[in-house]
Design a protein around this motif. Structure first.
Motif, PDB file in Angstrom:
ATOM      1  N   LYS A 153      50.625 -13.670  -2.054  1.00 59.64           N
ATOM      2  CA  LYS A 153      49.238 -13.316  -2.420  1.00 59.64           C
ATOM      3  C   LYS A 153      48.261 -13.181  -1.374  1.00 59.64           C
ATOM      4  O   LYS A 153      48.114 -14.335  -0.668  1.00 59.64           O
ATOM      5  CB  LYS A 153      48.830 -13.764  -3.609  1.00 59.64           C
ATOM      6  CG  LYS A 153      49.696 -13.583  -4.923  1.00 59.64           C
ATOM      7  CD  LYS A 153      49.348 -12.190  -5.433  1.00 59.64           C
ATOM      8  CE  LYS A 153      50.049 -12.091  -6.650  1.00 59.64           C
ATOM      9  NZ  LYS A 153      49.602 -11.038  -7.609  1.00 59.64           N
ATOM     10  N   VAL A 193      38.497 -19.181  -1.101  1.00 58.16           N
ATOM     11  CA  VAL A 193      39.675 -18.449  -1.311  1.00 58.16           C
ATOM     12  C   VAL A 193      40.235 -17.879  -0.069  1.00 58.16           C
ATOM     13  O   VAL A 193      41.227 -17.999   0.589  1.00 58.16           O
ATOM     14  CB  VAL A 193      39.612 -17.717  -2.468  1.00 58.16           C
ATOM     15  CG1 VAL A 193      40.951 -16.732  -2.573  1.00 58.16           C
ATOM     16  CG2 VAL A 193      39.804 -18.508  -3.872  1.00 58.16           C
ATOM     17  N   ILE A 250      44.313 -11.928  -4.920  1.00 58.66           N
ATOM     18  CA  ILE A 250      44.032 -12.751  -5.685  1.00 58.66           C
ATOM     19  C   ILE A 250      42.683 -12.598  -6.545  1.00 58.66           C
ATOM     20  O   ILE A 250      42.600 -13.004  -7.602  1.00 58.66           O
ATOM     21  CB  ILE A 250      43.868 -14.374  -5.096  1.00 58.66           C
ATOM     22  CG1 ILE A 250      45.346 -14.779  -4.680  1.00 58.66           C
ATOM     23  CG2 ILE A 250      43.257 -15.386  -6.036  1.00 58.66           C
ATOM     24  CD1 ILE A 250      45.356 -16.005  -3.686  1.00 58.66           C
ATOM     25  N   SER A 253      42.852 -10.034  -8.775  1.00 62.97           N
ATOM     26  CA  SER A 253      43.337 -10.270 -10.177  1.00 62.97           C
ATOM     27  C   SER A 253      42.631 -10.931 -11.004  1.00 62.97           C
ATOM     28  O   SER A 253      42.751 -10.640 -12.380  1.00 62.97           O
ATOM     29  CB  SER A 253      44.873 -10.923  -9.789  1.00 62.97           C
ATOM     30  OG  SER A 253      45.575 -11.372 -10.972  1.00 62.97           O
ATOM     31  N   ILE A 283      45.695 -23.505  -5.337  1.00 63.62           N
ATOM     32  CA  ILE A 283      46.005 -22.944  -4.232  1.00 63.62           C
ATOM     33  C   ILE A 283      46.209 -23.902  -2.957  1.00 63.62           C
ATOM     34  O   ILE A 283      46.394 -23.425  -1.958  1.00 63.62           O
ATOM     35  CB  ILE A 283      44.337 -22.464  -3.898  1.00 63.62           C
ATOM     36  CG1 ILE A 283      44.603 -21.132  -2.772  1.00 63.62           C
ATOM     37  CG2 ILE A 283      43.626 -23.368  -3.237  1.00 63.62           C
ATOM     38  CD1 ILE A 283      43.142 -20.599  -2.615  1.00 63.62           C
TER      39      ILE A 283
END
Length: 245
Positions: A224, A41, A229, A232, A176
């Motif tokens: 974001k 990520v 991310i 969250s 993503i």
């Protein structure tokens, strides 16, 4: 719920509104079990926010098994006070696979259609990307962990083309990859509404739609950060794990 709890229906309704509960709705989800989820990520989102200099970032994926569907009856066009109407039954006339690379900087798309979906077709698509991207630029590819992206033939080609850099998304996290959003536009605006009596007709329609898109491309605004991310997701996991006790 009112009968089971002994409360009045109006009280139950007020509680639902107070806590924004909507028991008539449900949605699907899939949590990634990738052990490198955080690292991936951070890597991919970092590319979106800070793309490298003298490089192009392309979000790559295949939309496989796109069906050429012919409705059993003609589509009824939209009229005043009446939406477009289509039958729910149809005849299938074969499938095709769309390979696409979405440029995050300007929204343009490099694409290729193939009847099969193997590493051989993915290799052909990589060669197409190589021809389309100017030689002075590095190429950063964002793609998923599908097996065709990791075969020895693909790895060998990438090793011989060092300007290519592959960034894998976490397993089960297609959200993503920005090309998935573009696939959504294609599906809603062309494929789902289309009527195709052959695979050739379907492919022609897809090519025309992509050509029109590239005449007026629209990049997506990724807002974001990786930290947002991950925070969250952590909050969501905390809520559902707490609710399970």
């Amino acid at each position: 719920m009112a009968r089971r709890s002994g409360l009045s229906e109006s009280t139950v309704g007020r509680i639902w509104r107070k806590f924004d509960l909507k028991p008539h709705l449900f949605d699907g989800f899939k949590l990634s079990t990738d052990p490198l989820f955080v690292e991936k990520v951070v890597d991919v989102v970092g590319l979106y926010h800070n793309p490298p200099q003298k490089a192009v970032v392309l979000c790559v994926d295949e939309k496989s098994q796109v069906q050429a569907l012919d409705r059993s009856q003609p589509v009824l066009p939209m009229m005043p006070g009446m939406p477009e109407r289509r039958t729910h039954d149809y005849a299938r006339h074969g499938v095709t696979s769309l390979f696409a690379a979405f440029n995050i900087a300007d929204g343009t798309v490099i694409s290729e259609l193939h009847r099969r979906h193997r590493h051989q077709e993915f290799l052909k698509f990589l060669k197409r990307i190589d021809k389309n991207v100017p030689g002075g630029l590095d190429v950063h590819l964002v793609c998923d962990n599908y097996g065709t992206h990791k075969t020895p033939e693909i790895q060998g080609w990438l090793a011989r083309h060092p300007r290519f850099h592959v960034h894998f998304t976490p397993t089960g996290s297609s959200w993503i990859n920005q090309v998935e959003r573009w696939f959504g536009y294609l599906t809603d605006q062309k494929i789902r509404r289309g009527v195709h009596k052959s695979v050739q007709a379907l492919e022609a329609d897809i090519r025309d739609w992509i050509g029109t898109w590239n005449e007026n491309p629209r990049p997506f605004a990724w807002t974001k950060t990786a930290e947002e991310i991950l925070n969250s997701l952590a909050e969501y996991l905390s809520k559902i794990s707490g609710g399970a006790h």
